[in-house]
Scaffold this motif. Structure first.
Motif, PDB file in Angstrom:
ATOM      1  N   ARG A  76       0.707  -1.315  -0.159  1.00  0.00           N
ATOM      2  CA  ARG A  76       0.159  -0.095   0.021  1.00  0.00           C
ATOM      3  C   ARG A  76       0.771   1.261   0.013  1.00  0.00           C
ATOM      4  O   ARG A  76       0.305   2.263  -0.210  1.00  0.00           O
ATOM      5  CB  ARG A  76      -0.960  -0.082   1.057  1.00  0.00           C
ATOM      6  N   GLU A  77       2.065   1.079   0.267  1.00  0.00           N
ATOM      7  CA  GLU A  77       2.913   2.318   0.277  1.00  0.00           C
ATOM      8  C   GLU A  77       4.468   1.883  -0.359  1.00  0.00           C
ATOM      9  O   GLU A  77       5.352   1.449   0.376  1.00  0.00           O
ATOM     10  CB  GLU A  77       3.312   2.810   1.620  1.00  0.00           C
ATOM     11  N   PRO A  78       4.326   2.033  -1.413  1.00  0.00           N
ATOM     12  CA  PRO A  78       5.653   1.455  -2.339  1.00  0.00           C
ATOM     13  C   PRO A  78       6.713   2.091  -1.917  1.00  0.00           C
ATOM     14  O   PRO A  78       8.094   1.527  -2.533  1.00  0.00           O
ATOM     15  CB  PRO A  78       5.193   1.397  -3.960  1.00  0.00           C
ATOM     16  N   ARG A  79       6.825   3.380  -1.282  1.00  0.00           N
ATOM     17  CA  ARG A  79       8.221   3.801  -1.090  1.00  0.00           C
ATOM     18  C   ARG A  79       8.665   3.108   0.195  1.00  0.00           C
ATOM     19  O   ARG A  79       9.754   3.459   0.822  1.00  0.00           O
ATOM     20  CB  ARG A  79       8.058   5.130  -0.796  1.00  0.00           C
ATOM     21  N   ARG A  80       8.060   2.065   0.867  1.00  0.00           N
ATOM     22  CA  ARG A  80       8.433   1.533   2.071  1.00  0.00           C
ATOM     23  C   ARG A  80       8.951   0.170   1.882  1.00  0.00           C
ATOM     24  O   ARG A  80       8.091  -0.646   1.436  1.00  0.00           O
ATOM     25  CB  ARG A  80       7.131   1.342   3.029  1.00  0.00           C
ATOM     26  N   PHE A  81      10.097  -0.213   2.383  1.00  0.00           N
ATOM     27  CA  PHE A  81      10.800  -1.401   2.387  1.00  0.00           C
ATOM     28  C   PHE A  81      11.053  -2.004   3.627  1.00  0.00           C
ATOM     29  O   PHE A  81      11.366  -1.153   4.406  1.00  0.00           O
ATOM     30  CB  PHE A  81      11.982  -1.101   1.334  1.00  0.00           C
ATOM     31  N   VAL A  82      10.731  -3.314   3.564  1.00  0.00           N
ATOM     32  CA  VAL A  82      10.858  -3.801   4.900  1.00  0.00           C
ATOM     33  C   VAL A  82      11.711  -5.057   5.034  1.00  0.00           C
ATOM     34  O   VAL A  82      11.597  -6.059   4.183  1.00  0.00           O
ATOM     35  CB  VAL A  82       9.555  -4.295   5.632  1.00  0.00           C
ATOM     36  N   PHE A  83      12.645  -5.257   5.857  1.00  0.00           N
ATOM     37  CA  PHE A  83      13.445  -6.456   6.019  1.00  0.00           C
ATOM     38  C   PHE A  83      12.749  -7.161   7.200  1.00  0.00           C
ATOM     39  O   PHE A  83      12.945  -6.520   8.332  1.00  0.00           O
ATOM     40  CB  PHE A  83      15.124  -5.993   6.086  1.00  0.00           C
ATOM     41  N   PHE A  84      12.855  -8.516   6.812  1.00  0.00           N
ATOM     42  CA  PHE A  84      12.639  -9.225   8.166  1.00  0.00           C
ATOM     43  C   PHE A  84      14.048 -10.370   8.329  1.00  0.00           C
ATOM     44  O   PHE A  84      14.119 -10.771   7.249  1.00  0.00           O
ATOM     45  CB  PHE A  84      11.417 -10.266   8.160  1.00  0.00           C
ATOM     46  N   GLU A  85      14.386  -9.852   9.373  1.00  0.00           N
ATOM     47  CA  GLU A  85      15.831 -10.762   9.601  1.00  0.00           C
ATOM     48  C   GLU A  85      15.811 -11.647  10.898  1.00  0.00           C
ATOM     49  O   GLU A  85      14.996 -11.062  11.963  1.00  0.00           O
ATOM     50  CB  GLU A  85      16.838  -9.779   9.850  1.00  0.00           C
ATOM     51  N   ARG A  86      16.921 -12.723  10.729  1.00  0.00           N
ATOM     52  CA  ARG A  86      16.952 -13.498  11.909  1.00  0.00           C
ATOM     53  C   ARG A  86      18.517 -13.646  11.978  1.00  0.00           C
ATOM     54  O   ARG A  86      18.922 -14.004  11.341  1.00  0.00           O
ATOM     55  CB  ARG A  86      16.136 -14.819  12.012  1.00  0.00           C
ATOM     56  N   TRP A  87      18.898 -13.472  13.200  1.00  0.00           N
ATOM     57  CA  TRP A  87      20.362 -13.685  13.450  1.00  0.00           C
ATOM     58  C   TRP A  87      20.641 -14.517  14.649  1.00  0.00           C
ATOM     59  O   TRP A  87      19.863 -14.811  15.751  1.00  0.00           O
ATOM     60  CB  TRP A  87      20.986 -12.370  13.759  1.00  0.00           C
ATOM     61  N   GLU A  88      21.792 -15.451  14.596  1.00  0.00           N
ATOM     62  CA  GLU A  88      22.131 -16.100  15.574  1.00  0.00           C
ATOM     63  C   GLU A  88      22.363 -15.653  17.125  1.00  0.00           C
ATOM     64  O   GLU A  88      22.281 -16.171  18.074  1.00  0.00           O
ATOM     65  CB  GLU A  88      23.503 -16.933  15.376  1.00  0.00           C
ATOM     66  N   SER A  89      22.845 -14.295  16.817  1.00  0.00           N
ATOM     67  CA  SER A  89      23.010 -13.626  18.241  1.00  0.00           C
ATOM     68  C   SER A  89      23.308 -11.943  17.636  1.00  0.00           C
ATOM     69  O   SER A  89      23.317 -11.609  16.622  1.00  0.00           O
ATOM     70  CB  SER A  89      24.463 -13.812  18.942  1.00  0.00           C
ATOM     71  N   GLU A  90      23.415 -11.282  19.018  1.00  0.00           N
ATOM     72  CA  GLU A  90      23.499  -9.609  18.750  1.00  0.00           C
ATOM     73  C   GLU A  90      24.944  -9.554  18.203  1.00  0.00           C
ATOM     74  O   GLU A  90      24.842  -8.386  17.458  1.00  0.00           O
ATOM     75  CB  GLU A  90      23.337  -9.160  20.040  1.00  0.00           C
ATOM     76  N   GLU A  91      25.898 -10.520  18.664  1.00  0.00           N
ATOM     77  CA  GLU A  91      27.187 -10.245  18.179  1.00  0.00           C
ATOM     78  C   GLU A  91      27.343 -10.257  16.500  1.00  0.00           C
ATOM     79  O   GLU A  91      27.924  -9.654  15.895  1.00  0.00           O
ATOM     80  CB  GLU A  91      28.096 -11.424  18.874  1.00  0.00           C
TER      81      GLU A  91
END
Length: 96
Positions: free
Chosen positions: A47-62
């Motif tokens: 609905r807002e094509p200027r907005r991009f979204v990453f969904f990320e998963r990481w093993e750790s904060e490091e």
């Protein structure tokens, strides 16, 4: 070490949507190869094509911290700063 998730939202300045999209797509491949990267998916708001979204998963904060300092992310930040109207980063942990 506990897994974390990230929701990163970038909004392109009007007229710069495709430049930002190309820059974001350019960091997907190198990031997915990083140590500790479990998921790194780019989405575009329907609905807002200027907005991009990453969904990320990481093993750790490091692992996430190392990602933030990687050469491809540093290059992306320099190149894309002129095209971004706003950016938001939420770092969360799964509770259920």
């Amino acid at each position: 070490m506990s897994e974390i998730a990230v929701v990163a939202i970038s909004v392109a300045k009007p007229g710069h949507e495709e430049q930002l999209r190309a820059a974001l797509e350019g960091i997907v491949g190198p990031t997915r190869k990083e140590r500790g990267a479990l998921q790194y998916d780019l989405h575009r708001d329907l609905r807002e094509p200027r907005r991009f979204v990453f969904f990320e998963r990481w093993e750790s904060e490091e692992a996430l911290a190392a990602h933030a300092k990687s050469a491809h992310i540093e290059a992306y930040k320099k190149a894309s700063a002129q095209w971004i109207e706003s950016a938001e980063l939420r770092i969360v942990s799964k509770i259920a």
